[in-house]
Write a protein that holds these residues in place. Sequence first.
Motif, PDB file in Angstrom:
ATOM      1  N   SER A 359       0.537  -1.224  -0.128  1.00 24.37           N
ATOM      2  CA  SER A 359      -0.017  -0.126   0.070  1.00 24.37           C
ATOM      3  C   SER A 359       0.712   1.234   0.040  1.00 24.37           C
ATOM      4  O   SER A 359       0.388   2.371  -0.433  1.00 24.37           O
ATOM      5  CB  SER A 359      -0.912  -0.129   1.058  1.00 24.37           C
ATOM      6  N   ALA A 360       2.233   1.155   0.339  1.00 28.88           N
ATOM      7  CA  ALA A 360       3.084   2.187   0.480  1.00 28.88           C
ATOM      8  C   ALA A 360       3.561   2.652  -0.984  1.00 28.88           C
ATOM      9  O   ALA A 360       4.365   3.576  -1.264  1.00 28.88           O
ATOM     10  CB  ALA A 360       4.110   2.117   1.241  1.00 28.88           C
ATOM     11  N   PHE A 361       3.187   1.904  -2.037  1.00 25.24           N
ATOM     12  CA  PHE A 361       3.557   2.024  -3.438  1.00 25.24           C
ATOM     13  C   PHE A 361       2.619   2.329  -4.491  1.00 25.24           C
ATOM     14  O   PHE A 361       1.561   1.991  -4.213  1.00 25.24           O
ATOM     15  CB  PHE A 361       4.579   0.756  -3.749  1.00 25.24           C
ATOM     16  N   PRO A 362       2.962   3.042  -5.521  1.00 22.73           N
ATOM     17  CA  PRO A 362       4.328   3.287  -5.983  1.00 22.73           C
ATOM     18  C   PRO A 362       5.087   4.500  -5.356  1.00 22.73           C
ATOM     19  O   PRO A 362       4.254   5.382  -4.797  1.00 22.73           O
ATOM     20  CB  PRO A 362       4.080   3.837  -7.536  1.00 22.73           C
ATOM     21  N   GLN A 363       6.348   4.701  -5.294  1.00 23.20           N
ATOM     22  CA  GLN A 363       7.364   5.873  -4.616  1.00 23.20           C
ATOM     23  C   GLN A 363       8.095   6.161  -5.956  1.00 23.20           C
ATOM     24  O   GLN A 363       8.691   5.345  -6.802  1.00 23.20           O
ATOM     25  CB  GLN A 363       7.799   5.182  -3.826  1.00 23.20           C
TER      26      GLN A 363
END
Length: 377
Positions: A359-363
Amino acid sequence: MVSSAQKWRFLPDGSAAGLTGDTGRWMGPRTGRLRRRRRGGLVAFALALGCLIVGCGTSGGGSDAPDQAFGPSTTASEGSGAASASPPSEAWSPSGAPPTSGVPTGPGSASGAPLPAVPSAPLPEDGTQPRLLWSEEFEGPTGASIDPSKWLITTGGNWGPTDVACYTSNPRNVALDGNGHLTLTAIAEESAEPGCAGTKFSSGRVETRGKASWKYGYFEFRARLPIGTGTLPALWLLGPNGIYDWPRSGEIDVVEATANEPATVHTNIVGVDRSGSRWEAGWWGQGKAYVYAGGTLSDRYHTYALGWGPDSLDFYFDGMRIRHIEKKDTPVWLWNRDFYIIMDIAVSAKLSPPLPPASAFPQVLSVDYVRIYDRKP
């Protein structure tokens, strides 16, 4: 905190993957803007009244010339012979003069100690200006790849025990954005690219290895760094044959950033001690890490720079010197040979075990330019 041994993906067996690339286009530094001076209404009224009382001649009056032009003048586009310029991608300022908004106005080091004031290098006796040696402005259409005459795109996975990303040449991971930026994007996915079997993330990494390398000068990057969980963006340099001979090759980390310290500019150098074992100056502690007081490293573009001389290394953030390392501070001085540039966004299981959350991506690591001068502008 991430150790260099776990972070850098240079294995003792020298394993490395294929390298590819497409075309891009170079454009010279962006031109500055001009301001015009305005006369106040009261001054105009006073002059008019004076003319009525004592009479006025036919003098030329005051100048309406611009105050000053910021930044270097327009340069010709490589390969075309035509002069060209483009507007800034965002609020841009010349090297060594950071924008006034969103930057620290006082001491901001991790230790709280005041930062030393470092002026630009004095002009030599002949009065010449700092000379631009090499530049990449990342101009090109959306989705285009980078210039293969300047860059290699690193591909493949298994760059270290905690690096869980596979680097690809897919435009999803490495591409120009059409607005003068290179974007390196880390994505939570099982990539079908060659060499990526079994990996859970894809990402981007580019190098000048085999294309260009430098010894000494002023290296300036303008970039917006991601600070998402598990990501480790880096702008750095590696010594000769670094893929196979690290850490004896030497390493210079101009900047690294992590999610748990989103406002901290980490810098470092890595080499060997007199026994040949890995040695590093360290990236945390008094005089080593700098905490940006104006926000996070992802909220806007910042400049990160290295001033490299025969006996010293200086690190800069938005034109301010934040760290100084001298030859005498190292057990073995390896920083007297040509180094090449690497820019990447690693995904580390060590930063968020066992794996960073999808859930922290994309970066995205977005790079506006890379410029190399013979000395600090």
